[in-house]
Design a protein around this motif. Structure first.
Motif, PDB file in Angstrom:
ATOM      1  N   ILE A  29       0.923  -0.611  -0.321  1.00  0.00           N
ATOM      2  CA  ILE A  29      -0.130   0.488  -0.220  1.00  0.00           C
ATOM      3  C   ILE A  29       0.749   1.329   0.306  1.00  0.00           C
ATOM      4  O   ILE A  29       0.134   2.542  -0.223  1.00  0.00           O
ATOM      5  N   TYR A  30       1.946   1.091   0.531  1.00  0.00           N
ATOM      6  CA  TYR A  30       3.318   2.278   0.185  1.00  0.00           C
ATOM      7  C   TYR A  30       3.364   2.323  -0.941  1.00  0.00           C
ATOM      8  O   TYR A  30       4.014   1.758  -2.114  1.00  0.00           O
ATOM      9  N   LYS A  31       3.714   3.949  -1.521  1.00  0.00           N
ATOM     10  CA  LYS A  31       3.853   4.009  -2.815  1.00  0.00           C
ATOM     11  C   LYS A  31       5.606   4.535  -2.995  1.00  0.00           C
ATOM     12  O   LYS A  31       5.473   4.328  -3.436  1.00  0.00           O
ATOM     13  N   ARG A  32       6.228   5.227  -1.677  1.00  0.00           N
ATOM     14  CA  ARG A  32       7.907   5.255  -1.550  1.00  0.00           C
ATOM     15  C   ARG A  32       8.017   5.163  -0.127  1.00  0.00           C
ATOM     16  O   ARG A  32       8.211   6.272   0.029  1.00  0.00           O
ATOM     17  N   PRO A  33       8.441   3.998   0.135  1.00  0.00           N
ATOM     18  CA  PRO A  33       8.942   3.549   1.448  1.00  0.00           C
ATOM     19  C   PRO A  33      10.143   4.233   1.169  1.00  0.00           C
ATOM     20  O   PRO A  33      11.208   3.647   0.468  1.00  0.00           O
ATOM     21  N   LEU A  34      10.153   4.458   2.934  1.00  0.00           N
ATOM     22  CA  LEU A  34      12.071   4.521   3.287  1.00  0.00           C
ATOM     23  C   LEU A  34      12.274   3.558   4.137  1.00  0.00           C
ATOM     24  O   LEU A  34      11.254   3.347   4.813  1.00  0.00           O
ATOM     25  N   VAL A  35      13.367   2.444   3.700  1.00  0.00           N
ATOM     26  CA  VAL A  35      13.444   1.270   3.882  1.00  0.00           C
ATOM     27  C   VAL A  35      14.981   1.699   4.913  1.00  0.00           C
ATOM     28  O   VAL A  35      16.347   1.809   4.419  1.00  0.00           O
ATOM     29  N   VAL A  36      14.768   1.221   6.418  1.00  0.00           N
ATOM     30  CA  VAL A  36      15.914   1.362   6.847  1.00  0.00           C
ATOM     31  C   VAL A  36      16.191   0.308   7.720  1.00  0.00           C
ATOM     32  O   VAL A  36      15.680  -0.368   8.300  1.00  0.00           O
ATOM     33  N   GLY A  37      17.872   0.366   7.701  1.00  0.00           N
ATOM     34  CA  GLY A  37      18.265  -1.071   8.638  1.00  0.00           C
ATOM     35  C   GLY A  37      20.217  -0.730   8.994  1.00  0.00           C
ATOM     36  O   GLY A  37      20.243  -0.517   8.647  1.00  0.00           O
ATOM     37  N   SER A  38      20.356  -2.020   9.696  1.00  0.00           N
ATOM     38  CA  SER A  38      22.389  -1.628   9.786  1.00  0.00           C
ATOM     39  C   SER A  38      22.483  -3.491   8.949  1.00  0.00           C
ATOM     40  O   SER A  38      22.061  -4.115   9.476  1.00  0.00           O
ATOM     41  N   PRO A  52      10.754  -0.494  -7.719  1.00  0.00           N
ATOM     42  CA  PRO A  52      11.391   1.000  -7.878  1.00  0.00           C
ATOM     43  C   PRO A  52      11.910   2.036  -6.957  1.00  0.00           C
ATOM     44  O   PRO A  52      12.233   2.992  -7.695  1.00  0.00           O
ATOM     45  N   ASP A  53      10.536   2.575  -5.738  1.00  0.00           N
ATOM     46  CA  ASP A  53      10.086   3.818  -5.794  1.00  0.00           C
ATOM     47  C   ASP A  53      10.873   3.570  -3.693  1.00  0.00           C
ATOM     48  O   ASP A  53      11.139   4.490  -3.835  1.00  0.00           O
ATOM     49  N   ALA A  54      11.429   2.687  -3.904  1.00  0.00           N
ATOM     50  CA  ALA A  54      11.887   3.063  -2.671  1.00  0.00           C
ATOM     51  C   ALA A  54      12.606   2.938  -2.632  1.00  0.00           C
ATOM     52  O   ALA A  54      13.864   3.247  -3.013  1.00  0.00           O
ATOM     53  N   ILE A  55      13.730   3.915  -0.886  1.00  0.00           N
ATOM     54  CA  ILE A  55      14.925   4.578  -1.070  1.00  0.00           C
ATOM     55  C   ILE A  55      14.712   3.634   0.349  1.00  0.00           C
ATOM     56  O   ILE A  55      14.356   3.243   1.526  1.00  0.00           O
ATOM     57  N   PHE A  56      16.250   3.488   0.199  1.00  0.00           N
ATOM     58  CA  PHE A  56      16.709   2.754   1.249  1.00  0.00           C
ATOM     59  C   PHE A  56      18.184   3.577   2.301  1.00  0.00           C
ATOM     60  O   PHE A  56      18.899   3.715   1.362  1.00  0.00           O
ATOM     61  N   ALA A  57      17.910   3.626   2.693  1.00  0.00           N
ATOM     62  CA  ALA A  57      19.596   3.978   4.218  1.00  0.00           C
ATOM     63  C   ALA A  57      19.303   3.021   5.221  1.00  0.00           C
ATOM     64  O   ALA A  57      18.864   1.656   5.993  1.00  0.00           O
ATOM     65  N   ASP A  58      20.860   3.650   6.384  1.00  0.00           N
ATOM     66  CA  ASP A  58      21.029   3.272   7.913  1.00  0.00           C
ATOM     67  C   ASP A  58      20.584   4.260   8.353  1.00  0.00           C
ATOM     68  O   ASP A  58      20.224   5.153   8.635  1.00  0.00           O
ATOM     69  N   TYR A  62      20.214   8.353   7.026  1.00  0.00           N
ATOM     70  CA  TYR A  62      18.204   8.477   6.999  1.00  0.00           C
ATOM     71  C   TYR A  62      17.800   9.598   6.966  1.00  0.00           C
ATOM     72  O   TYR A  62      16.720   9.767   6.500  1.00  0.00           O
ATOM     73  N   LYS A  63      18.304  10.474   8.051  1.00  0.00           N
ATOM     74  CA  LYS A  63      17.522  11.920   8.305  1.00  0.00           C
ATOM     75  C   LYS A  63      17.489  12.230   6.800  1.00  0.00           C
ATOM     76  O   LYS A  63      16.884  13.649   6.508  1.00  0.00           O
ATOM     77  N   ARG A  64      18.937  12.226   6.039  1.00  0.00           N
ATOM     78  CA  ARG A  64      18.834  13.235   4.582  1.00  0.00           C
ATOM     79  C   ARG A  64      17.721  11.992   3.558  1.00  0.00           C
ATOM     80  O   ARG A  64      17.601  13.649   2.763  1.00  0.00           O
ATOM     81  N   LYS A  65      17.093  11.802   3.807  1.00  0.00           N
ATOM     82  CA  LYS A  65      16.204  10.553   2.815  1.00  0.00           C
ATOM     83  C   LYS A  65      14.692  11.162   3.532  1.00  0.00           C
ATOM     84  O   LYS A  65      13.959  10.564   2.703  1.00  0.00           O
TER      85      LYS A  65
END
Length: 254
Positions: A29-38, A52-58, A62-65
């Motif tokens: 259901i989410y169109k542009r998720p920010l996925v965060v993990g370590s 394809p629209d997901a953004i990945f961060a650690d 993550y704050k920049r995204k």
């Protein structure tokens, strides 16, 4: 107390998931998720959120995204450490938080809009086999019984221990999991033994120009006739996905 080996952890994890029903992940259901993990949680995120629209961060970037996302998916085995800090930051920005964890008492849970709690086996601290394997199985819908059956029939070369370096070749469609296998090898063997993991196509780009008689080339789902003097090719069963590749890779390392 003697720690069990990684291959034993793989067997235990698969036996657990044969008996226990996993939560059903619904992140569509989410169109542009920010996925965060370590660490390997970040890689797990890439495997279970193939959008394809997901953004990945650690935890470091993550704050920049935060801008232009509609939710934040936090993957954390413990749901502690950085997870509650990240969740609180998302609350400030009024972003929904989906927490994927193995801890029913996770500190981050009170800040989450929705929490998925996955079962896990008791295993040595750095192994994290069942923790992430359950999440991946929930996404891929692979049958853990079939994976376990294949592993038990796997004929491991008797001279496997004589090599001091390993080169694992995987099919291009599993490119996202190569780092997970590489990280686990580094955690287990550090400076003692080397291991490289590439897709078959990546291996063609100057990865094998320095040969070694003590390097074993393992074709994990690849029929390798091109690289290395010492070869071990493993034909994967039909329907193998990320969970199968992870299980087999970790089992071989163990």
């Amino acid at each position: 107390m003697k720690l069990i080996n990684l291959d034993e952890c793989v067997i235990n994890a698969l036996n657990l998931f044969i008996k226990i029903q996993l939560p059903k992940l619904d992140l569509s259901i989410y169109k542009r998720p920010l996925v965060v993990g370590s660490g390997n949680a970040t890689i797990t995120g890439k495997l279970i959120v193939e959008d394809p629209d997901a953004i990945f961060a650690d935890e470091s970037n993550y704050k920049r995204k935060i801008n232009k996302i509609d939710c934040c998916i936090i993957i954390s085995a413990s749901g502690g450490k950085h997870a509650p800090i990240i969740a609180q930051e998302m609350n400030k920005s009024r972003k929904e938080v989906i927490l994927i964890t193995n801890n029913a008492n996770s500190p981050a849970q009170s800040y989450a809009t929705q929490t998925y709690i996955f079962p896990k086996e008791t295993e040595p601290y750095t192994y994290n086999v069942s923790t992430y394997l359950g999440m991946i199985l929930s996404k891929t819908k692979e049958d853990p019984k079939k994976i376990l059956s294949f592993i038990k029939k796997l004929k491991v070369p008797k001279n496997l221990k004589k090599f001091d370096s390993y080169f694992i070749l995987i099919p291009p469609e599993f490119e996202n999991i190569k780092e997970m296998i590489s990280i686990k090898f580094d955690e287990l063997f550090g400076s003692k033994i080397s291991c490289r993991v590439f897709t078959f196509e990546q291996a063609k780009h100057s990865k094998t120009i320095v040969p070694s008689d003590k390097e074993l080339f393992i074709g994990l789902g690849v029929e390798n006739k091109l690289f290395g003097k010492q070869k071990w090719n493993i034909k994967l069963p039909k329907g193998t996905g990320y969970a199968g590749i992870m299980s087999m890779g970790y089992y071989i390392l163990g």
